[in-house]
Design an enzyme around this catalytic site. Structure first.
Site, PDB file in Angstrom:
ATOM      1  N   ASP A  22      46.411  28.679 -11.146  1.00  0.00           N
ATOM      2  CA  ASP A  22      45.428  29.740 -11.412  1.00  0.00           C
ATOM      3  C   ASP A  22      45.052  29.846 -12.882  1.00  0.00           C
ATOM      4  OD1 ASP A  22      45.700  30.312  -8.688  1.00  0.00           O
ATOM      5  OD2 ASP A  22      47.356  31.685  -9.083  1.00  0.00           O
TER       6      ASP A  22
ATOM      7  N   HIS B 287      40.363  28.141  -6.010  1.00  0.00           N
ATOM      8  CA  HIS B 287      39.668  27.893  -7.274  1.00  0.00           C
ATOM      9  C   HIS B 287      38.378  28.710  -7.321  1.00  0.00           C
ATOM     10  CE1 HIS B 287      41.789  23.719  -7.554  1.00  0.00           C
ATOM     11  NE2 HIS B 287      42.628  24.730  -7.557  1.00  0.00           N
TER      12      HIS B 287
ATOM     13  N   LYS C 104      54.413  13.938   6.754  1.00  0.00           N
ATOM     14  CA  LYS C 104      53.911  12.709   6.112  1.00  0.00           C
ATOM     15  C   LYS C 104      55.093  11.866   5.627  1.00  0.00           C
ATOM     16  CE  LYS C 104      51.183  11.305   2.058  1.00  0.00           C
ATOM     17  NZ  LYS C 104      50.157  11.707   1.082  1.00  0.00           N
TER      18      LYS C 104
HETATM   19  P1  GDP Z   1      42.366  28.005 -10.586  1.00  0.00           P
HETATM   20  O1  GDP Z   1      43.194  28.085  -9.363  1.00  0.00           O
HETATM   21  O2  GDP Z   1      43.063  27.320 -11.710  1.00  0.00           O
HETATM   22  O3  GDP Z   1      40.992  27.443 -10.366  1.00  0.00           O
HETATM   23  O4  GDP Z   1      42.142  29.512 -11.075  1.00  0.00           O
HETATM   24  P2  GDP Z   1      41.803  30.797 -10.148  1.00  0.00           P
HETATM   25  O5  GDP Z   1      40.395  30.743  -9.766  1.00  0.00           O
HETATM   26  O6  GDP Z   1      42.826  30.939  -9.083  1.00  0.00           O
HETATM   27  O7  GDP Z   1      42.101  31.966 -11.161  1.00  0.00           O
HETATM   28  C1  GDP Z   1      41.477  32.060 -12.381  1.00  0.00           C
HETATM   29  C2  GDP Z   1      40.745  33.422 -12.451  1.00  0.00           C
HETATM   30  O8  GDP Z   1      40.378  33.677 -13.792  1.00  0.00           O
HETATM   31  C3  GDP Z   1      39.449  33.439 -11.676  1.00  0.00           C
HETATM   32  O9  GDP Z   1      39.249  34.737 -11.183  1.00  0.00           O
HETATM   33  C4  GDP Z   1      38.396  33.093 -12.717  1.00  0.00           C
HETATM   34  O10 GDP Z   1      37.105  33.617 -12.407  1.00  0.00           O
HETATM   35  C5  GDP Z   1      38.964  33.779 -13.914  1.00  0.00           C
HETATM   36  N1  GDP Z   1      38.647  33.159 -15.217  1.00  0.00           N
HETATM   37  C6  GDP Z   1      38.615  31.833 -15.535  1.00  0.00           C
HETATM   38  N2  GDP Z   1      38.414  31.674 -16.848  1.00  0.00           N
HETATM   39  C7  GDP Z   1      38.316  32.919 -17.377  1.00  0.00           C
HETATM   40  C8  GDP Z   1      38.137  33.412 -18.690  1.00  0.00           C
HETATM   41  O11 GDP Z   1      38.045  32.673 -19.669  1.00  0.00           O
HETATM   42  N3  GDP Z   1      38.108  34.782 -18.845  1.00  0.00           N
HETATM   43  C9  GDP Z   1      38.226  35.638 -17.792  1.00  0.00           C
HETATM   44  N4  GDP Z   1      38.189  36.939 -18.025  1.00  0.00           N
HETATM   45  N5  GDP Z   1      38.394  35.194 -16.525  1.00  0.00           N
HETATM   46  C10 GDP Z   1      38.452  33.865 -16.334  1.00  0.00           C
HETATM   47  P1  IMO Z   2      45.771  26.791  -7.557  1.00  0.00           P
HETATM   48  O1  IMO Z   2      45.206  25.428  -7.277  1.00  0.00           O
HETATM   49  C1  IMO Z   2      49.258  29.436  -7.719  1.00  0.00           C
HETATM   50  C2  IMO Z   2      52.635  28.396  -5.151  1.00  0.00           C
HETATM   51  C3  IMO Z   2      52.876  29.426  -4.060  1.00  0.00           C
HETATM   52  C4  IMO Z   2      54.379  29.283  -3.871  1.00  0.00           C
HETATM   53  C5  IMO Z   2      54.595  27.782  -4.047  1.00  0.00           C
HETATM   54  C6  IMO Z   2      54.674  27.001  -2.753  1.00  0.00           C
HETATM   55  O2  IMO Z   2      44.896  27.903  -7.132  1.00  0.00           O
HETATM   56  O3  IMO Z   2      46.250  26.896  -8.961  1.00  0.00           O
HETATM   57  P2  IMO Z   2      52.881  26.302  -0.907  1.00  0.00           P
HETATM   58  O4  IMO Z   2      52.019  27.158  -0.034  1.00  0.00           O
HETATM   59  O5  IMO Z   2      52.129  25.347  -1.752  1.00  0.00           O
HETATM   60  O6  IMO Z   2      53.991  25.648  -0.136  1.00  0.00           O
HETATM   61  O7  IMO Z   2      53.608  27.375  -1.878  1.00  0.00           O
HETATM   62  O8  IMO Z   2      53.487  27.316  -4.816  1.00  0.00           O
HETATM   63  N1  IMO Z   2      51.258  27.878  -5.208  1.00  0.00           N
HETATM   64  C7  IMO Z   2      50.334  28.301  -6.079  1.00  0.00           C
HETATM   65  N2  IMO Z   2      50.377  29.265  -7.003  1.00  0.00           N
HETATM   66  N3  IMO Z   2      48.143  28.688  -7.596  1.00  0.00           N
HETATM   67  C8  IMO Z   2      48.093  27.698  -6.685  1.00  0.00           C
HETATM   68  O9  IMO Z   2      47.045  26.850  -6.582  1.00  0.00           O
HETATM   69  C9  IMO Z   2      49.213  27.476  -5.853  1.00  0.00           C
HETATM   70  N4  IMO Z   2      49.485  26.608  -4.877  1.00  0.00           N
HETATM   71  C10 IMO Z   2      50.740  26.850  -4.489  1.00  0.00           C
HETATM   72  O10 IMO Z   2      52.536  30.723  -4.495  1.00  0.00           O
HETATM   73  O11 IMO Z   2      55.068  29.941  -4.902  1.00  0.00           O
HETATM   74 MG    MG Z   3      43.943  29.485  -8.011  1.00  0.00          MG
END
Ligand code: GDP
Ligand code: IMO
Ligand code: MG
EC number: 6.3.4.4
Length: 454
Positions: free
Chosen positions: A40, A68, A171
């Site tokens: 995230d 994402h 797998k």
């Molecule tokens: P990812 O899983 O790595 O793609 O990230 P996520 O989408 O799960 O979480 C990132 C969150 O931060 C999302 O809600 C984005 O819209 C937000 N975000 C990303 N970059 C920025 C930033 O520079 N500033 C702020 N305020 N929010 C951001």
């Molecule tokens: P993105 O791509 C944050 C975490 C889960 C849990 C552990 C195992 O959005 O960054 P799983 O369901 O994969 O077996 O869970 O991994 N986890 C993530 N945490 N962002 C993710 O993906 C995650 N994908 C898995 O919360 O702790």
């Molecule tokens: Mg994410």
């Protein structure tokens, strides 16, 4: 010259030409975007930024455990299985062999985004025939395993319950079923499906599966999927060895969740580090070009497991609320803490980042002072490595560097000089400490809220 190995894999080149080729002449290079913390970090946003110029955007591992977020023209999209590049009508999106695919989830995601205005995604999506399938009952097994962990060990992993663990387990134990099996002889597929159901039922007697109903649905999905399916290896070979093409790989999950290098066992079940890009797409390491690490200006984690810089106090709460730190996939509150440079440096050791995107700097705008974890100490002594053992990681004492807050709204900053000097110092410190240049700084959710440094 005895050990000079020519790496070029132009399959039709004469061998004499191959001998005289340089090591760098390997075809198009792939740019990889990877999470440098516990997920995230804002990978979706970075991929979206790069995808505007990409010809192909690929997912190489994970499944719909990923979430994402991409914000374009005020519209927010969340992608789980679809590469975030699917937004770009000019690029192709590819789901590689290393991904595990839950077909109902894939089509639901596509249909949901179509309602938001995402047009023609099915025509732009390519799915590798070697990708493994996630069945509905794997998601039930995921939940049963969590319950079992809780009962046996008093804690679970906090998985997303998307069936990721069971799919990768099948797998690895060679009972899994792949896209090519689904599109092949359906009778054979059905028999193998029944066998896996039986295997899991012998492990989990409470598991009930309506086999006929599942097979009926899978058969329908197969027909919708068929036009998208290709031999992923050959598709990538052509993309890398034809005319110049920009190929982007969107990592899911993150380094500290990697099955080998993460905080095991509190990890996911795939390789979320750079090796996963090669094995999850079937591309040679020499085709890897830039590797961009994405790190938040602080740290978050969803689920259970050690988190040395976690702030279980007003700082953590402030980061959680200001940063809207809620899981995109599960809706769970994310745990929050100070930026931990020990983990980002560790992620760099594994991935060899060529640059970093530092996101969510704006969330720190209101703080009086900001801390950064720079080293771990064990029994009063600094340790140079990141501990493998979770008991050790729970015991480390974090050494912090403290910075004065800039107490200024950075969300309108669009270039380096728009940032307050104290924010610039914070960024420069991070860059120097990791030893990797910071190429982008995020100051807001949307596409334009990204300062490009070089
Ligand atoms: P990812 O899983 O790595 O793609 O990230 P996520 O989408 O799960 O979480 C990132 C969150 O931060 C999302 O809600 C984005 O819209 C937000 N975000 C990303 N970059 C920025 C930033 O520079 N500033 C702020 N305020 N929010 C951001
Ligand atoms: P993105 O791509 C944050 C975490 C889960 C849990 C552990 C195992 O959005 O960054 P799983 O369901 O994969 O077996 O869970 O991994 N986890 C993530 N945490 N962002 C993710 O993906 C995650 N994908 C898995 O919360 O702790
Ligand atoms: Mg994410």
């Amino acid at each position: 010259m005895l050990f000079a190995i020519n790496r070029s894999i132009n399959l039709s080149a004469p061998i004499d030409e191959m001998r005289s080729r340089s090591r760098n002449d390997v075809g198009n290079k792939v740019t990889v975007v990877l999470g440098a913390q516990w997920g995230d970090e804002g990978k979706g946003k970075v991929v979206d930024l790069l995808a505007t110029e990409a010809d192909v955007v690929c997912r190489c591992q994970g499944g719909n455990n990923a979430g994402h977020t991409v914000v374009v023209d005020g519209k927010e999209y969340d992608f789980h299985l679809l590469p975030s590049g699917i937004i770009n009508p000019k690029s192709i999106s590819l789901i590689g062999n290393g991904v595990v695919i839950h077909l109902p989830g894939l089509f639901e995601e596509g249909d949901k985004n179509e309602k938001k205005g995402l047009k023609g995604w099915e025509k732009r999506l390519i799915v590798s025939d070697r990708a493994h399938l996630v069945f509905d009952f794997y998601q039930i097994v995921d939940s049963l395993q969590e319950t079992e962990r809780q009962a046996q060990e008093g804690k679970n992993i906090g998985t997303t319950k998307k069936g990721i663990g069971p799919a990768y387990s099948s797998k690895a134990s060679r009972t899994g079923l792949r896209v090519c099996d689904l599109l092949g002889d359906f009778k054979d597929f059905s028999n193998r499906f029944k066998n896996i159901v039986q295997q899991y039922q012998s492990m989990y007697p409470s598991l009930t599966v309506d086999v006929e109903d599942q097979l009926k649905k899978l058969k329908e999905y197969a027909e919708r999927l068929r036009p998208m399916v290709r031999d992923g290896v050959y598709y990538m070979y052509e993309a890398l060895h034809g005319p110049p093409k920009k190929v982007l790989v969107e990592g899911a999950n993150a380094a500290l969740l990697d099955i080998d290098f993460g905080t095991y066992p509190f990890v996911t079940s795939s390789n979320c580090t750079v090796g996963g890009a090669c094995t999850g797409l079937g591309i040679p390491p020499l085709n890897i070009g830039d590797v961009f690490g994405v790190a938040k200006a602080y740290t978050t984690r969803v689920g259970i497991g050690a988190f040395p810089t976690e702030q279980l106090n007003v700082i953590g709460e402030l980061l959680q609320t200001r940063g809207h730190e809620v899981g995109v996939t599960t809706g769970r509150k994310r745990r929050c803490g100070w930026l931990d440079l020990v983990i980002v440096r560790y992620a760099h050791m594994i991935n060899g980042f060529t640059a970093i995107a530092l996101t969510k700097l704006d969330i720190l705008d209101v703080l009086d002072e900001i801390k950064v974890g720079v080293a771990y100490k064990l029994n009063g002594k600094r340790i140079p490595h990141f501990p493998a053992n979770m008991d050790v990681l729970h015991k480390v004492e974090v050494e912090y560097e403290t910075f004065p807050g800039w107490k200024t709204d950075t969300s309108a900053a669009r270039k380096w000089n728009d940032l307050p000097a104290k924010a610039q110092n914070y960024i420069r410190f991070i860059e120097n400490h990791i030893g990797v240049p910071i190429k982008w700084v995020g100051v807001g959710k949307s596409r334009e809220c990204m300062i490009q440094m070089f």
